[in-house]
Design a protein around this motif. Sequence first.
Motif, mmCIF file in Angstrom:
data_model
loop_
_atom_site.group_PDB
_atom_site.id
_atom_site.type_symbol
_atom_site.label_atom_id
_atom_site.label_comp_id
_atom_site.label_asym_id
_atom_site.label_seq_id
_atom_site.Cartn_x
_atom_site.Cartn_y
_atom_site.Cartn_z
ATOM 1 N N LEU A 197 0.835 -1.193 0.000
ATOM 2 C CA LEU A 197 0.000 0.000 0.000
ATOM 3 C C LEU A 197 0.873 1.248 0.000
ATOM 4 N N VAL A 198 0.586 2.140 -0.898
ATOM 5 C CA VAL A 198 1.294 3.404 -0.964
ATOM 6 C C VAL A 198 0.357 4.466 -0.431
ATOM 7 N N LYS A 199 0.772 5.119 0.625
ATOM 8 C CA LYS A 199 -0.079 6.148 1.210
ATOM 9 C C LYS A 199 0.024 7.407 0.371
ATOM 10 N N LYS A 200 -1.119 7.886 -0.016
ATOM 11 C CA LYS A 200 -1.158 9.121 -0.780
ATOM 12 C C LYS A 200 -1.262 10.280 0.199
ATOM 13 N N ARG A 201 -0.436 11.239 -0.007
ATOM 14 C CA ARG A 201 -0.504 12.413 0.845
ATOM 15 C C ARG A 201 -1.644 13.301 0.376
ATOM 16 N N ALA A 202 -2.373 13.763 1.322
ATOM 17 C CA ALA A 202 -3.483 14.653 0.986
ATOM 18 C C ALA A 202 -2.910 15.994 0.554
ATOM 19 N N ALA A 203 -3.321 16.413 -0.611
ATOM 20 C CA ALA A 203 -2.862 17.706 -1.101
ATOM 21 C C ALA A 203 -3.474 18.799 -0.243
ATOM 22 N N LYS A 204 -2.715 19.843 -0.050
ATOM 23 C CA LYS A 204 -3.249 20.943 0.740
ATOM 24 C C LYS A 204 -4.442 21.530 0.007
ATOM 25 N N ALA A 205 -5.532 21.475 0.669
ATOM 26 C CA ALA A 205 -6.752 22.019 0.071
ATOM 27 C C ALA A 205 -6.669 23.540 0.073
ATOM 28 N N PHE A 206 -7.029 24.119 -1.028
ATOM 29 C CA PHE A 206 -7.017 25.578 -1.119
ATOM 30 C C PHE A 206 -8.159 26.123 -0.289
ATOM 31 N N THR A 207 -7.806 26.972 0.638
ATOM 32 C CA THR A 207 -8.814 27.602 1.468
ATOM 33 C C THR A 207 -8.968 29.048 1.014
ATOM 34 N N PRO A 208 -10.136 29.409 0.552
ATOM 35 C CA PRO A 208 -10.327 30.793 0.122
ATOM 36 C C PRO A 208 -10.265 31.717 1.336
ATOM 37 N N ARG A 209 -9.513 32.764 1.201
ATOM 38 C CA ARG A 209 -9.371 33.693 2.316
ATOM 39 C C ARG A 209 -9.547 35.118 1.820
ATOM 40 N N LEU A 210 -10.164 35.905 2.662
ATOM 41 C CA LEU A 210 -10.314 37.333 2.395
ATOM 42 C C LEU A 210 -9.750 38.097 3.585
ATOM 43 N N ARG A 211 -9.098 39.210 3.296
ATOM 44 C CA ARG A 211 -8.564 40.057 4.354
ATOM 45 C C ARG A 211 -9.447 41.303 4.447
ATOM 46 N N VAL A 212 -10.012 41.507 5.625
ATOM 47 C CA VAL A 212 -10.907 42.636 5.864
ATOM 48 C C VAL A 212 -10.164 43.669 6.717
ATOM 49 N N THR A 213 -10.206 44.900 6.285
ATOM 50 C CA THR A 213 -9.559 45.988 7.026
ATOM 51 C C THR A 213 -10.644 46.838 7.686
ATOM 52 N N LEU A 214 -10.462 47.099 8.973
ATOM 53 C CA LEU A 214 -11.430 47.882 9.749
ATOM 54 C C LEU A 214 -10.697 48.977 10.514
ATOM 55 N N ARG A 215 -11.399 50.070 10.786
ATOM 56 C CA ARG A 215 -10.923 51.095 11.717
ATOM 57 C C ARG A 215 -11.769 50.955 12.976
ATOM 58 N N VAL A 216 -11.092 50.813 14.106
ATOM 59 C CA VAL A 216 -11.807 50.564 15.354
ATOM 60 C C VAL A 216 -11.319 51.526 16.434
ATOM 61 N N GLY A 217 -12.161 51.749 17.409
ATOM 62 C CA GLY A 217 -11.802 52.599 18.546
ATOM 63 C C GLY A 217 -12.858 52.512 19.622
ATOM 64 N N ASN A 218 -12.507 53.025 20.808
ATOM 65 C CA ASN A 218 -13.442 53.002 21.942
ATOM 66 C C ASN A 218 -13.983 54.387 22.277
ATOM 67 N N GLU A 219 -13.463 55.429 21.613
ATOM 68 C CA GLU A 219 -13.931 56.796 21.872
ATOM 69 C C GLU A 219 -14.664 57.322 20.646
ATOM 70 N N PHE A 220 -15.766 58.039 20.874
ATOM 71 C CA PHE A 220 -16.522 58.625 19.775
ATOM 72 C C PHE A 220 -15.713 59.752 19.171
ATOM 73 N N GLU A 221 -15.472 59.704 17.855
ATOM 74 C CA GLU A 221 -14.661 60.658 17.115
ATOM 75 C C GLU A 221 -13.288 60.831 17.749
ATOM 76 N N GLY A 222 -12.792 59.767 18.320
ATOM 77 C CA GLY A 222 -11.469 59.805 18.935
ATOM 78 C C GLY A 222 -10.456 59.056 18.081
ATOM 79 N N LYS A 223 -9.399 58.603 18.733
ATOM 80 C CA LYS A 223 -8.329 57.900 18.035
ATOM 81 C C LYS A 223 -8.839 56.556 17.508
ATOM 82 N N MET A 224 -8.593 56.302 16.204
ATOM 83 C CA MET A 224 -9.017 55.051 15.565
ATOM 84 C C MET A 224 -7.764 54.312 15.090
#
Length: 111
Positions: A46-73
Amino acid sequence: MNPDLTEEEMRHALFGTAQPEHQVAAPQVQESLLDVVPTTPVVAPLVKKRAAKAFTPRLRVTLRVGNEFEGKMIEVTHEADTLSSLLAEQEAVKAARKKYKYVEFVSVRSM
Protein backbone atom coordinates in the motif's frame (compact mmCIF):
# COMPACT_ATOMS: atom_id res chain seq x y z
CA MET A 1 -66.99 -7.36 -20.81
CA ASN A 2 -68.56 -10.11 -18.83
CA PRO A 3 -68.36 -9.41 -15.07
CA ASP A 4 -68.78 -13.10 -14.23
CA LEU A 5 -65.36 -14.23 -15.47
CA THR A 6 -63.29 -16.41 -13.23
CA GLU A 7 -59.71 -15.68 -12.40
CA GLU A 8 -58.49 -18.42 -14.72
CA GLU A 9 -60.51 -17.04 -17.63
CA MET A 10 -59.10 -13.53 -16.99
CA ARG A 11 -55.55 -14.88 -16.98
CA HIS A 12 -56.26 -16.73 -20.22
CA ALA A 13 -57.65 -13.53 -21.79
CA LEU A 14 -54.66 -11.43 -20.71
CA PHE A 15 -51.75 -13.77 -21.18
CA GLY A 16 -53.01 -16.41 -23.59
CA THR A 17 -52.69 -20.11 -23.12
CA ALA A 18 -49.83 -21.32 -21.04
CA GLN A 19 -47.58 -23.60 -22.99
CA PRO A 20 -45.11 -25.71 -21.06
CA GLU A 21 -41.54 -24.81 -21.84
CA HIS A 22 -39.17 -27.54 -22.80
CA GLN A 23 -36.49 -27.80 -20.19
CA VAL A 24 -33.11 -28.83 -21.46
CA ALA A 25 -30.88 -30.37 -18.87
CA ALA A 26 -27.48 -28.73 -18.80
CA PRO A 27 -24.59 -31.16 -18.82
CA GLN A 28 -23.25 -31.46 -15.35
CA VAL A 29 -19.57 -30.86 -14.99
CA GLN A 30 -17.87 -32.34 -12.01
CA GLU A 31 -14.66 -30.67 -11.04
CA SER A 32 -12.25 -32.75 -9.11
CA LEU A 33 -10.77 -31.25 -6.01
CA LEU A 34 -7.30 -31.73 -7.41
CA ASP A 35 -7.96 -29.44 -10.36
CA VAL A 36 -9.02 -26.54 -8.15
CA VAL A 37 -6.03 -25.12 -6.31
CA PRO A 38 -6.69 -22.29 -3.88
CA THR A 39 -4.31 -19.42 -4.43
CA THR A 40 -3.78 -16.34 -2.36
CA PRO A 41 -4.05 -13.11 -4.28
CA VAL A 42 -0.87 -11.11 -4.58
CA VAL A 43 -1.23 -7.96 -2.52
CA ALA A 44 0.70 -4.95 -3.72
CA PRO A 45 2.25 -2.86 -0.97
CA LEU A 46 0.00 0.00 0.00
CA VAL A 47 1.29 3.40 -0.96
CA LYS A 48 -0.08 6.15 1.21
CA LYS A 49 -1.16 9.12 -0.78
CA ARG A 50 -0.50 12.41 0.85
CA ALA A 51 -3.48 14.65 0.99
CA ALA A 52 -2.86 17.71 -1.10
CA LYS A 53 -3.25 20.94 0.74
CA ALA A 54 -6.75 22.02 0.07
CA PHE A 55 -7.02 25.58 -1.12
CA THR A 56 -8.81 27.60 1.47
CA PRO A 57 -10.33 30.79 0.12
CA ARG A 58 -9.37 33.69 2.32
CA LEU A 59 -10.31 37.33 2.39
CA ARG A 60 -8.56 40.06 4.35
CA VAL A 61 -10.91 42.64 5.86
CA THR A 62 -9.56 45.99 7.03
CA LEU A 63 -11.43 47.88 9.75
CA ARG A 64 -10.92 51.10 11.72
CA VAL A 65 -11.81 50.56 15.35
CA GLY A 66 -11.80 52.60 18.55
CA ASN A 67 -13.44 53.00 21.94
CA GLU A 68 -13.93 56.80 21.87
CA PHE A 69 -16.52 58.62 19.77
CA GLU A 70 -14.66 60.66 17.11
CA GLY A 71 -11.47 59.81 18.94
CA LYS A 72 -8.33 57.90 18.04
CA MET A 73 -9.02 55.05 15.57
CA ILE A 74 -6.65 52.22 14.74
CA GLU A 75 -6.67 49.92 11.71
CA VAL A 76 -7.24 46.24 12.33
CA THR A 77 -7.15 43.41 9.78
CA HIS A 78 -9.20 40.24 9.99
CA GLU A 79 -8.78 37.12 7.82
CA ALA A 80 -11.95 35.24 6.91
CA ASP A 81 -12.13 31.75 5.35
CA THR A 82 -14.87 32.44 2.85
CA LEU A 83 -15.40 33.68 -0.68
CA SER A 84 -18.28 35.94 0.25
CA SER A 85 -17.15 39.48 0.95
CA LEU A 86 -20.40 40.19 2.80
CA LEU A 87 -19.92 37.25 5.16
CA ALA A 88 -16.26 38.20 5.65
CA GLU A 89 -17.27 41.77 6.55
CA GLN A 90 -19.95 40.61 8.98
CA GLU A 91 -17.58 38.15 10.63
CA ALA A 92 -14.86 40.82 11.04
CA VAL A 93 -17.26 43.39 12.48
CA LYS A 94 -18.68 40.83 14.89
CA ALA A 95 -15.18 39.92 16.11
CA ALA A 96 -14.16 43.58 16.44
CA ARG A 97 -17.30 44.52 18.42
CA LYS A 98 -16.21 42.15 21.21
CA LYS A 99 -13.25 44.44 21.97
CA TYR A 100 -14.10 47.83 20.47
CA LYS A 101 -17.17 50.02 20.70
CA TYR A 102 -16.92 51.81 17.34
CA VAL A 103 -16.17 49.86 14.17
CA GLU A 104 -15.83 51.31 10.67
CA PHE A 105 -15.45 49.09 7.64
CA VAL A 106 -12.61 50.03 5.23
CA SER A 107 -12.02 47.29 2.63
CA VAL A 108 -12.11 43.61 1.66
CA ARG A 109 -9.25 42.08 -0.35
CA SER A 110 -8.62 38.59 -1.64
CA MET A 111 -5.48 36.89 -0.39
